[in-house]
Write an enzyme that holds these catalytic residues in place. Structure first.
Site, PDB file in Angstrom:
ATOM      1  N   SER A 155       0.912  -1.113  -0.090  1.00 11.82           N
ATOM      2  CA  SER A 155      -0.010  -0.150  -0.105  1.00 11.82           C
ATOM      3  C   SER A 155       0.779   1.261  -0.088  1.00 11.82           C
ATOM      4  O   SER A 155       1.930   1.307   0.516  1.00 11.82           O
ATOM      5  CB  SER A 155      -0.861   0.033   1.111  1.00 11.82           C
ATOM      6  OG  SER A 155      -1.620  -1.070   1.149  1.00 11.82           O
TER       7      SER A 155
HETATM    8  N1  SAH Z   1      -0.782  -5.112   3.943  1.00  7.90           N
HETATM    9  C1  SAH Z   1      -0.332  -5.331   2.567  1.00  7.90           C
HETATM   10  C2  SAH Z   1      -0.673  -5.149   1.390  1.00  7.90           C
HETATM   11  C3  SAH Z   1      -1.797  -5.959   1.090  1.00  7.90           C
HETATM   12  S1  SAH Z   1      -2.469  -6.082  -0.727  1.00  7.90           S
HETATM   13  C4  SAH Z   1       1.316  -4.622   2.682  1.00  7.90           C
HETATM   14  O1  SAH Z   1       1.819  -3.910   3.722  1.00  7.90           O
HETATM   15  O2  SAH Z   1       2.119  -4.930   1.672  1.00  7.90           O
HETATM   16  C5  SAH Z   1      -3.482  -7.028  -0.223  1.00  7.90           C
HETATM   17  C6  SAH Z   1      -3.045  -8.605   0.275  1.00  7.90           C
HETATM   18  O3  SAH Z   1      -4.300  -9.294   0.741  1.00  7.90           O
HETATM   19  C7  SAH Z   1      -2.718  -9.422  -0.789  1.00  7.90           C
HETATM   20  O4  SAH Z   1      -1.266  -9.711  -0.341  1.00  7.90           O
HETATM   21  C8  SAH Z   1      -3.729 -10.494  -1.003  1.00  7.90           C
HETATM   22  O5  SAH Z   1      -2.892 -11.866  -1.365  1.00  7.90           O
HETATM   23  C9  SAH Z   1      -4.078 -10.540   0.402  1.00  7.90           C
HETATM   24  N2  SAH Z   1      -5.621 -11.184   0.247  1.00  7.90           N
HETATM   25  C10 SAH Z   1      -6.594 -10.835  -0.670  1.00  7.90           C
HETATM   26  N3  SAH Z   1      -7.858 -11.479  -0.135  1.00  7.90           N
HETATM   27  C11 SAH Z   1      -7.365 -12.439   0.818  1.00  7.90           C
HETATM   28  C12 SAH Z   1      -8.064 -13.289   1.634  1.00  7.90           C
HETATM   29  N4  SAH Z   1      -9.228 -13.784   1.385  1.00  7.90           N
HETATM   30  N5  SAH Z   1      -7.088 -13.974   2.911  1.00  7.90           N
HETATM   31  C13 SAH Z   1      -5.936 -13.468   3.137  1.00  7.90           C
HETATM   32  N6  SAH Z   1      -5.379 -12.679   2.360  1.00  7.90           N
HETATM   33  C14 SAH Z   1      -6.054 -12.154   1.290  1.00  7.90           C
END
Ligand code: SAH
Length: 211
Positions: free
Chosen positions: A65
């Site tokens: 993000s």
């Molecule tokens: N917090 C992260 C950014 C997240 S991007 C950082 O600091 O880099 C969103 C993330 O959510 C991705 O890695 C994606 O794989 C995960 N995601 C999406 N749907 C999900 C689910 N149902 N369960 C767990 N993770 C999920």
């Protein structure tokens, strides 16, 4: 100048320009974001852009993000230092690293095994020991350690998240991007007994939560 001081300078500049400069004023959040070198959480080839105010690709169609959004989400939780936090969507591990500086323990769930493993080893290499990462579908939260003081979801939610919400303590806060009518907004949801208070924070743009 040593590599370490270069990183500190770059992170400080990022915080001044894109976090404090855009109105986030929680001193603990600013300090944590100055301390954690964002470049360690992005692919090597993108390191030069690590301190810009943009989301960046981390592989598997996912992104780390934007710093401003990390700051907004983190400050919405108003952390004091003794909390246990559930994060859904570990991604690069950067948000978890910021949280780890501001609370007691972070439990983070990631559905893509390769991202979860990379995040674990980055956090370990950086010397963070109060974050646990689990490979799982985030919709089920992390029952073993529930209830949590606060919860953060870092992928855009368009479906019912009751199973996650049920793991939030009374008086707890949940911050997450919600998609409604193709428009995403960051929301703070507070659980006060039977009452739920919703506050819209800002527009945002996240990868979708896979339900
Ligand atoms: N917090 C992260 C950014 C997240 S991007 C950082 O600091 O880099 C969103 C993330 O959510 C991705 O890695 C994606 O794989 C995960 N995601 C999406 N749907 C999900 C689910 N149902 N369960 C767990 N993770 C999920």
């Amino acid at each position: 100048m040593s590599l370490r001081s270069q990183r500190v300078m770059s992170a400080r500049k990022m915080v001044e320009q894109y976090v404090a400069g855009k109105g986030v004023d929680c001193p603990r959040v600013l300090k944590a974001m100055e301390e954690v070198p964002r470049e360690l959480f992005v692919p090597e080839i993108l390191r030069e852009r690590a301190y810009s105010d943009h989301p960046l690709p981390i592989g598997y169609d996912q992104t780390i993000s934007q710093p401003y959004v990390v700051a907004k989400m983190t400050s919405a939780l108003e952390l004091k230092g003794d909390e246990t936090i559930l994060e859904i969507g570990t991604g690069s591990g950067y948000q978890a690293a910021i949280l780890s500086k501001l609370c007691k323990r972070v439990f983070s769930v990631e559905r893509i095994p390769e991202l979860a493993r990379k995040a674990r080893s980055r956090l370990e290499a950086y010397g963070i020991h109060n974050v646990s990462v689990k490979i799982d579908h985030g919709l089920w939260g992390w029952k073993e350690f529930a209830p949590f003081d606060h919860i953060m979801i870092t992928a855009s939610v368009s479906s019912n998240i009751e199973p996650i919400f049920s793991q939030l303590k009374d008086g707890g806060r949940l911050v997450a991007p919600f998609e409604r009518r193709k428009k995403q907004s960051l929301f703070l949801i507070e659980k006060c007994g039977e009452n739920i208070k919703e506050t819209r924070i800002c527009d945002c743009s996240f990868v979708p939560f896979i339900s």
